[in-house]
Scaffold this active site. Structure first.
Site, PDB file in Angstrom:
ATOM      1  N   CYS A   1     -10.166  -3.871  -5.147  1.00  0.00           N
ATOM      2  CA  CYS A   1     -10.119  -3.114  -6.402  1.00  0.00           C
ATOM      3  C   CYS A   1     -11.394  -3.341  -7.224  1.00  0.00           C
ATOM      4  CB  CYS A   1      -8.859  -3.460  -7.172  1.00  0.00           C
ATOM      5  SG  CYS A   1      -8.379  -2.165  -8.357  1.00  0.00           S
TER       6      CYS A   1
ATOM      7  N   HIS B   1      -4.393  -1.824  -2.953  1.00  0.00           N
ATOM      8  CA  HIS B   1      -3.852  -3.183  -3.011  1.00  0.00           C
ATOM      9  C   HIS B   1      -2.985  -3.473  -1.783  1.00  0.00           C
ATOM     10  CE1 HIS B   1      -4.915  -4.601  -7.122  1.00  0.00           C
ATOM     11  NE2 HIS B   1      -5.155  -3.309  -7.266  1.00  0.00           N
TER      12      HIS B   1
ATOM     13  N   GLU C   1      -1.663  -6.152  -0.928  1.00  0.00           N
ATOM     14  CA  GLU C   1      -0.662  -7.200  -1.187  1.00  0.00           C
ATOM     15  C   GLU C   1       0.541  -6.682  -1.967  1.00  0.00           C
ATOM     16  OE1 GLU C   1      -1.842  -6.489  -5.107  1.00  0.00           O
ATOM     17  OE2 GLU C   1      -3.047  -6.476  -3.281  1.00  0.00           O
TER      18      GLU C   1
END
Length: 372
Positions: A268, A351, A353
């Site tokens: 990011c 993302h 995760e």
């Protein structure tokens, strides 16, 4: 619930009800299309300086708990929801969303047409706004908004970054036991904290890395010294809030790490900072990508992954002069992943995760471990 007044930079004024903290806040309004995970979104430091409009209408129904915090607190300016539920029902619930917001001094705004707000942002783009439980005069609200700094003028990572280094103790969250697995680490990395999320750290340790989280103020020389002493195998650049172009100290720091050929992985904001540090400035998207349902093409494998996203800025297309594109966004064909040609450096915009999900991109942490 008390009355709360909202004034937007396009001249619109609306009234709603307040369920969070009291007071007056100025920030940028964006919308998020995730169906679940309102606590994780609210406590994601990347939303510092922003009001988050949830497109999912019912928010608050499962409450909040300590395990689902993505950081030590909530850094957004406020959350905007169609219908807030103050009587949560879930066996993991420890407090209501309203209680969390009041503790963290974050505004909660409800009984408002979030569909209308989302369409306005889609058509006109993300914009600045002010919300207040104290001021209800339009001219007074406009004066507050006009005299406040814009989000791109504030260095929010100085507010959200850790002040002291620490080693992250947990592995991946186990949904069968509702506990965090113990990490099994073979490599050591330094994670530069620009607003890092707890689940990024969990995934890094799950992939076999002992993670030392350090403040954004650490110097490149300190990191290189640890690499030379074999105390560090690589560097992770975290997610974070705000405009990456104003982070000039971080640009210079990362340039030194790149020149030293230190293995680097960015997510990011880290992805954007790597682009700038290679000489390619980022640009702002009209209303950004915020949600848990964005399709991304893995250019290498040809597979499509459903991803979580939270960013207003993007890397330019001509970055292909120095890097190979690994992932592309299928909504607007913007770049989602890169592997740099002349250094052991990789990054993704989305993302991998994501918590509570999706998890289709979690393999990327394993790729970083292999690169190390």
């Amino acid at each position: 619930m008390n009355k709360i007044s909202l004034y937007f930079e396009n001249g619109l004024m609306l009234e709603a009800k307040s369920f969070g903290a009291e007071g007056t806040s100025v920030g940028e309004i964006v919308f998020n299309t995730s169906l679940t995970g309102y606590q994780e979104i609210t406590t994601d430091p990347s939303y510092a300086g922003q009001f988050v409009t949830f497109t999912t209408p019912e928010i608050g129904n499962v409450g909040c708990n300590a395990q689902d915090m993505e950081s030590k607190g909530a850094y957004c300016k406020g959350v905007i929801v169609r219908s807030y539920q103050d009587r949560p029902s879930n066996f993991r619930c420890e407090e209501t969303l309203a209680e969390l917001l009041k503790r963290e001094n974050v505004l909660g705004i409800t009984e408002i047409d979030t569909r209308f707000l989302t369409k306005m942002l889609r058509d006109e783009g993300a914009m600045m706004m002010v919300a207040s439980t104290e001021i209800h005069d339009q001219d007074a609200l406009k004066k507050v908004l006009d005299s406040s700094p814009r989000i791109e003028e504030v260095n929010y990572i100085e507010q959200v970054s850790t002040k002291e280094s620490y080693i992250h103790p947990e592995g991946r969250y186990n949904t069968d036991t509702f506990q965090y697995d113990a990490p099994n680490t073979t490599k050591k990395i330094i994670a530069l904290d620009f607003g890092i999320k707890r689940n990024i750290l969990n995934e890094l340790t799950h992939a076999g890395m002992e993670v030392t989280v350090v403040p954004n103020s650490i110097s490149a020389e300190e990191i290189i010294e640890k690499v030379d002493a074999k105390e560090c195998d690589g560097v992770f650049l975290s997610n974070g809030p705000g405009d990456p172009l104003i982070l000039t100290e971080e640009h210079e720091k990362i340039k030194k790490l790149i020149a030293r050929k230190v293995p680097i992985f960015g997510i990011c904001l880290g992805h954007q900072l790597l682009s700038i540090s290679h000489g390619y400035d980022t640009y702002k998207l009209k209303f950004g990508h915020h949600g848990g349902n964005h399709p991304v093409s893995n250019v290498v494998t040809g597979k499509v992954e459903i991803t979580a996203q939270n960013h207003n800025y993007n890397v330019p297309d001509n970055i292909t002069e120095v890097a190979t594109v690994t992932h592309m966004n299928l909504f607007d064909n913007t770049i989602e992943g890169l592997k740099y040609n002349d250094s052991p450096t990789m990054s993704v915009q989305h993302h991998p995760e994501a918590s509570p999900g999706p998890h289709e991109s979690a393999y990327i942490f394993g790729e970083f471990a292999k690169m190390l």
